[in-house]
Design an enzyme around this catalytic site. Sequence first.
Site, PDB file in Angstrom:
ATOM      1  N   HIS A 122      26.272  39.392   7.180  1.00  0.00           N
ATOM      2  CA  HIS A 122      26.092  37.879   6.579  1.00  0.00           C
ATOM      3  C   HIS A 122      25.681  38.013   5.317  1.00  0.00           C
ATOM      4  O   HIS A 122      24.940  38.806   4.871  1.00  0.00           O
ATOM      5  CB  HIS A 122      25.100  37.653   7.693  1.00  0.00           C
ATOM      6  CG  HIS A 122      24.955  35.761   7.572  1.00  0.00           C
ATOM      7  ND1 HIS A 122      24.170  35.451   6.499  1.00  0.00           N
ATOM      8  CD2 HIS A 122      25.217  34.751   8.460  1.00  0.00           C
ATOM      9  CE1 HIS A 122      24.084  33.935   6.585  1.00  0.00           C
ATOM     10  NE2 HIS A 122      24.964  33.616   7.765  1.00  0.00           N
ATOM     11  N   ASP A 199      19.507  43.785  11.087  1.00  0.00           N
ATOM     12  CA  ASP A 199      19.487  42.099  11.160  1.00  0.00           C
ATOM     13  C   ASP A 199      19.827  41.696  12.465  1.00  0.00           C
ATOM     14  O   ASP A 199      21.072  41.767  12.896  1.00  0.00           O
ATOM     15  CB  ASP A 199      20.649  41.841  10.105  1.00  0.00           C
ATOM     16  CG  ASP A 199      21.092  40.189  10.184  1.00  0.00           C
ATOM     17  OD1 ASP A 199      20.391  39.507  11.295  1.00  0.00           O
ATOM     18  OD2 ASP A 199      21.674  39.625   9.282  1.00  0.00           O
ATOM     19  N   GLN A 202      21.740  37.974  15.409  1.00  0.00           N
ATOM     20  CA  GLN A 202      22.826  37.482  16.606  1.00  0.00           C
ATOM     21  C   GLN A 202      22.675  38.658  17.505  1.00  0.00           C
ATOM     22  O   GLN A 202      23.461  38.580  18.710  1.00  0.00           O
ATOM     23  CB  GLN A 202      24.443  37.833  16.055  1.00  0.00           C
ATOM     24  CG  GLN A 202      24.330  36.940  14.964  1.00  0.00           C
ATOM     25  CD  GLN A 202      24.799  35.420  15.373  1.00  0.00           C
ATOM     26  OE1 GLN A 202      24.901  35.095  16.637  1.00  0.00           O
ATOM     27  NE2 GLN A 202      24.653  34.462  14.464  1.00  0.00           N
ATOM     28  N   LYS A 225      18.106  30.641  16.641  1.00  0.00           N
ATOM     29  CA  LYS A 225      19.171  31.204  17.360  1.00  0.00           C
ATOM     30  C   LYS A 225      19.050  31.549  18.698  1.00  0.00           C
ATOM     31  O   LYS A 225      19.849  32.059  19.773  1.00  0.00           O
ATOM     32  CB  LYS A 225      19.828  32.311  16.656  1.00  0.00           C
ATOM     33  CG  LYS A 225      20.413  31.472  15.381  1.00  0.00           C
ATOM     34  CD  LYS A 225      21.165  32.648  14.447  1.00  0.00           C
ATOM     35  CE  LYS A 225      21.372  32.599  13.059  1.00  0.00           C
ATOM     36  NZ  LYS A 225      22.562  31.565  12.897  1.00  0.00           N
ATOM     37  N   CYS A 363      29.747  32.566   6.260  1.00  0.00           N
ATOM     38  CA  CYS A 363      28.919  33.035   5.448  1.00  0.00           C
ATOM     39  C   CYS A 363      29.256  34.611   5.444  1.00  0.00           C
ATOM     40  O   CYS A 363      28.103  35.541   5.380  1.00  0.00           O
ATOM     41  CB  CYS A 363      27.442  32.926   6.047  1.00  0.00           C
ATOM     42  SG  CYS A 363      26.851  31.263   5.698  1.00  0.00           S
TER      43      CYS A 363
HETATM   44  N1  PLP Z   1      22.397  37.150   9.874  1.00  0.00           N
HETATM   45  C1  PLP Z   1      23.256  36.768  10.731  1.00  0.00           C
HETATM   46  C2  PLP Z   1      24.022  37.968  11.447  1.00  0.00           C
HETATM   47  C3  PLP Z   1      23.363  35.447  11.054  1.00  0.00           C
HETATM   48  O1  PLP Z   1      24.494  35.171  11.769  1.00  0.00           O
HETATM   49  C4  PLP Z   1      22.820  34.627  10.335  1.00  0.00           C
HETATM   50  C5  PLP Z   1      23.005  33.243  10.703  1.00  0.00           C
HETATM   51  O2  PLP Z   1      24.209  32.775  11.232  1.00  0.00           O
HETATM   52  C6  PLP Z   1      21.690  34.888   9.455  1.00  0.00           C
HETATM   53  C7  PLP Z   1      21.645  36.247   9.174  1.00  0.00           C
HETATM   54  C8  PLP Z   1      20.954  33.851   8.906  1.00  0.00           C
HETATM   55  O3  PLP Z   1      20.171  33.192   9.455  1.00  0.00           O
HETATM   56  P1  PLP Z   1      19.018  32.118   9.379  1.00  0.00           P
HETATM   57  O4  PLP Z   1      20.141  31.143   8.494  1.00  0.00           O
HETATM   58  O5  PLP Z   1      18.511  31.674  10.605  1.00  0.00           O
HETATM   59  O6  PLP Z   1      18.194  32.463   8.308  1.00  0.00           O
END
Ligand code: PLP
Length: 404
Positions: A122, A199, A202, A225, A363
């Site tokens: 992401h 990270d 998900q 999430k 993203c």
């Molecule tokens: N990393 C992953 C794999 C994500 O899917 C997301 C959000 O869609 C993020 C990071 C960023 O999360 P946040 O917008 O809650 O900071």
Amino acid sequence: MYDINKIREDFPILSRKIYNRPLVYLDNGATTQKPRCVVEAMVDEYYNVNANVHRGVHFLSQQATDLHEASRETVRAFINARSTNEILFTRGTTESINLLAFSFGEAFIHEGDEIIVSTMEHHSNIVPWQMMCERKGAKLRVIPMFDNGELDMDAYKRLFSKTTRLVCCAHVSNVLGTVNPVKDIITIAHEHNVPVLIDGAQSTPHFKVDMQELDCDFFAFSGHKIYGPTGVGVLYGKEDWLDKLPPYQGGGEMIKNVSFEKTTYNELPYKFEAGTPDYVATHALAKALDYVSALGMDNIYAHEQELTRYAMERMSQIDGMRFIGTPSHKDAVISFLVGNIHHLDMGTLLDRLGIAVRTGHHCAEPLMRRLGIEGTVRASFGLYNTKEEVDALVAGIERVAKMF
Ligand code: PLP
């Protein structure tokens, strides 16, 4: 017992109608809906407890502080960290990674050093590292991926050099659903004495994560999430590492003593928590974690795996269906394209049927470039989705396809 009808009653929004049709909410990868207990905890705290934490001797301040710190313990237990000193509250995964990129960069990165990330990250696990690389004169190295959406682990092993300082990798891809072999990724990095950030944005909503079992050095996730409120997230870090990192932001809470000549910093975890935290959100996050724990992460996983298997089977019978991401270990995320139908058209027309999916690059522009596409349609499941909703999605896709 996984009583889906009873579970759905906990989420008032699921009984909404959209364009006069029952809402089919399949955008859980972007954010999840909130059970009553989470919203009620927030309302109750604002109505009955509200006061700033850590600062007051008065009753309300102490009560709010107790709730906030009890939430840290709930998070610790949920991810099986060793100590609450290892649980930093942030605004979400994005801020967690920015915190680490700044602090780790300041302490450990020098010109010519290298950071490893993967093709399927992401943007929030790419851009903070790029910004840090620019500041420090360091470089990103990228783990390549096979066409089915699995990382090339042999290529990963070859990326290490004497100047590798950190590996940053998604636990689960938000586009492909790939569950990466993070245990192997961490073991290999540790053989080179390189720490690893996972990270977990998900993964945490879908299956049990265990910091001591994974042995990662840092782990980030978002409250919203995992059925919690927006604006709160977590950075886990091993205490040894956090002790060595400088603070990210300066201000109240993160100091021990301040004078114009010199400031000394607070102990963990407060050293990284400048300013008033969103203590209402941390309390509500704990309620969300209690909620999923009571259902059982293993039960949630089994339910969502069955839904994903069913959806893949049913969707594969649609003419022109192309799945983006067919790894052997896949989580509850299905990205797809149908024939030449633009992802935006598909998403917009499904919306008219009451079906909420996500469209676009999610993203993850470098991943889209690797796949040679502009975007996908993405259906992502949560603990409250049903096979009937999968059927509605399949019927919706078929109806849209007929129009083209
Ligand atoms: N990393 C992953 C794999 C994500 O899917 C997301 C959000 O869609 C993020 C990071 C960023 O999360 P946040 O917008 O809650 O900071």
